[in-house]
Design a protein around this motif. Structure first.
Motif, mmCIF file in Angstrom:
data_model
loop_
_atom_site.group_PDB
_atom_site.id
_atom_site.type_symbol
_atom_site.label_atom_id
_atom_site.label_comp_id
_atom_site.label_asym_id
_atom_site.label_seq_id
_atom_site.Cartn_x
_atom_site.Cartn_y
_atom_site.Cartn_z
ATOM 1 N N ARG A 4 -0.622 -2.349 -8.942
ATOM 2 C CA ARG A 4 -1.690 -3.590 -9.180
ATOM 3 C C ARG A 4 -3.231 -2.922 -9.345
ATOM 4 N NH1 ARG A 4 -1.491 -8.618 -6.890
ATOM 5 N NH2 ARG A 4 0.469 -8.691 -5.451
ATOM 6 N N LEU A 5 -3.011 -1.266 -9.086
ATOM 7 C CA LEU A 5 -4.010 -0.652 -9.453
ATOM 8 C C LEU A 5 -3.969 -0.388 -11.151
ATOM 9 C CD1 LEU A 5 -6.947 1.345 -9.095
ATOM 10 C CD2 LEU A 5 -5.415 3.548 -8.727
ATOM 11 N N SER B 156 -9.484 12.560 -5.116
ATOM 12 C CA SER B 156 -9.158 11.423 -3.514
ATOM 13 C C SER B 156 -8.359 10.650 -3.221
ATOM 14 C CB SER B 156 -10.353 10.549 -3.904
ATOM 15 O OG SER B 156 -10.494 10.451 -2.085
ATOM 16 N N TRP B 157 -7.419 10.725 -1.793
ATOM 17 C CA TRP B 157 -5.900 10.346 -2.128
ATOM 18 C C TRP B 157 -6.739 8.285 -1.287
ATOM 19 C CZ3 TRP B 157 -1.410 11.880 -1.688
ATOM 20 C CH2 TRP B 157 -1.171 13.040 -2.366
ATOM 21 N N VAL B 158 -6.022 7.831 -1.624
ATOM 22 C CA VAL B 158 -5.933 6.846 -1.404
ATOM 23 C C VAL B 158 -5.347 5.650 -0.836
ATOM 24 C CG1 VAL B 158 -8.553 6.432 -2.944
ATOM 25 C CG2 VAL B 158 -6.378 5.897 -3.749
ATOM 26 N N ASN B 159 -5.367 4.589 -0.402
ATOM 27 C CA ASN B 159 -3.804 4.207 0.367
ATOM 28 C C ASN B 159 -4.757 2.520 -0.609
ATOM 29 O OD1 ASN B 159 -2.001 4.070 1.547
ATOM 30 N ND2 ASN B 159 -3.120 2.755 3.698
ATOM 31 N N LEU C 256 1.127 -1.263 -0.537
ATOM 32 C CA LEU C 256 -0.203 -0.071 -0.111
ATOM 33 C C LEU C 256 0.755 1.612 0.076
ATOM 34 C CD1 LEU C 256 -2.465 -1.376 2.382
ATOM 35 C CD2 LEU C 256 -2.793 -1.306 -0.158
ATOM 36 N N GLN C 257 0.877 1.918 -0.846
ATOM 37 C CA GLN C 257 0.572 3.853 -0.471
ATOM 38 C C GLN C 257 0.146 4.350 -0.530
ATOM 39 O OE1 GLN C 257 3.980 4.123 -3.655
ATOM 40 N NE2 GLN C 257 4.617 1.941 -3.572
ATOM 41 N N LEU D 102 -6.588 -5.500 -3.518
ATOM 42 C CA LEU D 102 -7.084 -4.399 -2.960
ATOM 43 C C LEU D 102 -8.373 -4.250 -2.371
ATOM 44 C CD1 LEU D 102 -6.121 -2.451 -6.033
ATOM 45 C CD2 LEU D 102 -4.836 -3.004 -4.343
ATOM 46 N N GLY D 103 -8.969 -4.997 -1.830
ATOM 47 C CA GLY D 103 -9.900 -5.156 -1.160
ATOM 48 C C GLY D 103 -10.837 -4.063 -1.419
ATOM 49 N N ALA D 104 -10.995 -3.628 -3.099
ATOM 50 C CA ALA D 104 -11.920 -3.023 -3.624
ATOM 51 C C ALA D 104 -13.009 -3.957 -3.923
ATOM 52 C CB ALA D 104 -10.890 -2.322 -4.873
ATOM 53 N N ARG D 105 -13.666 -3.667 -4.868
ATOM 54 C CA ARG D 105 -14.870 -4.051 -5.815
ATOM 55 C C ARG D 105 -14.918 -3.718 -7.387
ATOM 56 N NH1 ARG D 105 -20.251 -3.273 -5.392
ATOM 57 N NH2 ARG D 105 -20.660 -0.857 -4.150
ATOM 58 N N LEU D 106 -14.731 -4.794 -7.727
ATOM 59 C CA LEU D 106 -15.138 -4.281 -9.595
ATOM 60 C C LEU D 106 -16.666 -5.293 -10.246
ATOM 61 C CD1 LEU D 106 -13.428 -3.404 -11.786
ATOM 62 C CD2 LEU D 106 -12.703 -5.499 -12.183
#
Length: 438
Positions: free
Chosen positions: A314-315, A306-309, A278-279, A390-394
């Motif tokens: 991978r993004l 927006s700032w994201v961690n 993570l960054q 990433l703990g995201a949802r696509l």
């Protein structure tokens, strides 16, 4: 025609069943008790009536005068008693009347051929006792029904809670949390069929995990073993003399190498061993920079920074695969929109196939009838796997519903990446997919 389906819980089904059985048992017992008590009281009344008549007969033999309400040759004597009197037998008889209060008869034949009889209404005290008994039976039956209902709610509620816990645990397993054990989730000291169901689900989960892991290892091993010969093939293709055949060989060798690398990446993602590095990044600026490098012709719009961690590598992989899919299967223009922690990629082609919208990305399935030149179906699978890391949802949807002929430019496929911990949009609300404007 749509069939009406009534949805009820286990708790209420058990409660209704227990209440119904309790009501049937209570009604049956009440009828048995009522009839037994009535028969017993009538038998007792007949015996008392006969004793009175015998006492009156002794008085009549002495005085020749009927006493205590007895009558000689009463014309109202019931036919059954007349028949028994002709047989020379003393007898009693109960005659049901229209008002529900029976008449109790007793008759004895006398030596001169006459019949001495006595009849009276069923005793008021006995009728009162029967009324009180019926009232008590009704109250008891109602109490049994309500008590059974309460017991059913208690038992059904406990069973329903255990089943809901089992269903919730099974749902988490279906979402990929293979460490969840259904048996541990339901808990409890009492063992019943729910525990058998939990053990069966846990055993099924273990078997599926073993099979998936075995398939993943086989896939990874095959892809790993193919790496060396494919690399050698690509190197050998570089040594061929210039020409169209050489270009075709190099192109196919490079495609095979890409396929092997993608299969290895899918195998790593399936193993659930991948971890994000993570960054803290500015999402809009990052997307603008990376997408411009991939394809300068793509239109980019940052609605809200927006700032994201997250993991930039991978993004970037997710963005690259989504844009590659739009280029292969969609049509220009391709648009990328960033709003808060949400990234949307849209093309203006025919849209995603229904199978993908219904079931999600599937490896080696592109949804195209012609496989030539349409990839191997791993791009969206890899994008979805990287999003999970990433703990995201696509999510995927089409801009134009199937079968609806919209105006030109209103169709296309939309892929939306929802990064975790969504930040509010410029309107102060959380971004919702249907309201994102092109």
């Amino acid at each position: 025609m749509k069939r009406l389906v009534l949805r009820t819980g286990v708790r209420w089904k058990i409660s209704i069943a227990i209440a119904a059985v309790g009501a049937l048992v209570a009604v049956a017992l009440s009828l048995v008790v009522h009839n037994s008590a009535r028969v017993s009281m009538l038998d007792n009344a007949r015996e008392v009536q006969l004793e009175r008549l015998l006492f009156a007969q002794r008085m009549y033999d002495t005085t020749k005068d009927p006493k205590f309400g007895t009558k000689v040759n009463d014309p109202a004597l019931p036919h059954d008693l007349r028949r028994k009197m002709k047989e020379g037998r003393r007898a009693t008889f109960v005659h049901e009347t229209a008002d529900g209060t029976p008449d109790v008869w007793a008759a004895v034949p006398m030596s001169n051929g006459s019949v001495l009889s006595l009849h009276s209404k069923f005793a008021d005290r006995s009728a009162s006792i029967m009324t009180d008994l019926d009232r008590s039976l009704i109250i008891g039956s109602v109490a049994v029904v309500f008590g059974g209902c309460a017991l059913g709610v208690l038992i059904g509620g406990q069973l329903s809670r255990r089943l809901r816990k089992a269903a919730a645990a099974a749902g988490r397993v279906a979402q990929g949390n293979t460490d969840v054990r259904v048996g541990d989730a339901i808990g409890g000291l009492v063992r019943d069929e729910t525990d058998e169901l939990a053990r069966a689900v846990d055993a099924l989960t273990d078997a599926l995990n073993e099979r998936i892991e075995a398939e993943r290892r086989v896939t990874a091993d095959i892809a790993h073993e193919l790496r060396t010969p494919v690399t050698g093939l690509l190197t050998a293709a570089e040594l061929l003399p210039p020409g169209r055949p050489t270009e075709l060989v190099r192109d196919r060798a490079q495609a095979m190498r890409t396929l092997v690398e993608d299969v290895l990446e899918v195998a790593r993602l399936d193993s659930a061993s991948e971890r994000a590095e993570l960054q803290e990044i500015a999402l809009g600026e990052f997307v603008e920079r990376r997408v411009s490098l991939l394809n300068p012709d793509i239109r980019i719009q940052v609605v809200h920074e927006s700032w994201v961690n997250t993991d930039p590598r991978r993004l970037e992989r997710i963005l690259g695969n989504l844009l590659a899919n739009a280029a292969k299967h969609g049509a220009t223009p391709v648009e990328v929109t960033v709003e808060g922690r949400v990234v949307r990629v849209r093309d203006h082609g025919p849209g995603f196939p229904e199978a993908l919208l219904r079931e999600g990305p599937s490896r080696f399935r592109t949804g195209a009838t012609d496989r030539a030149g349409h990839g191997h179906g791993l791009g969206l699978t890899i994008a979805a796997g990287q999003a999970r890391v990433l703990g995201a949802r696509l999510t995927f949807r089409n801009a134009t519903p199937e079968g609806w002929a919209g105006r030109k430019g209103e169709g296309g496929a939309i892929a939306v990446l929802w990064l975790p911990e969504h930040a509010p949009t410029a309107t102060g609300s959380f971004p919702m997919l249907p309201h994102l404007k092109a």
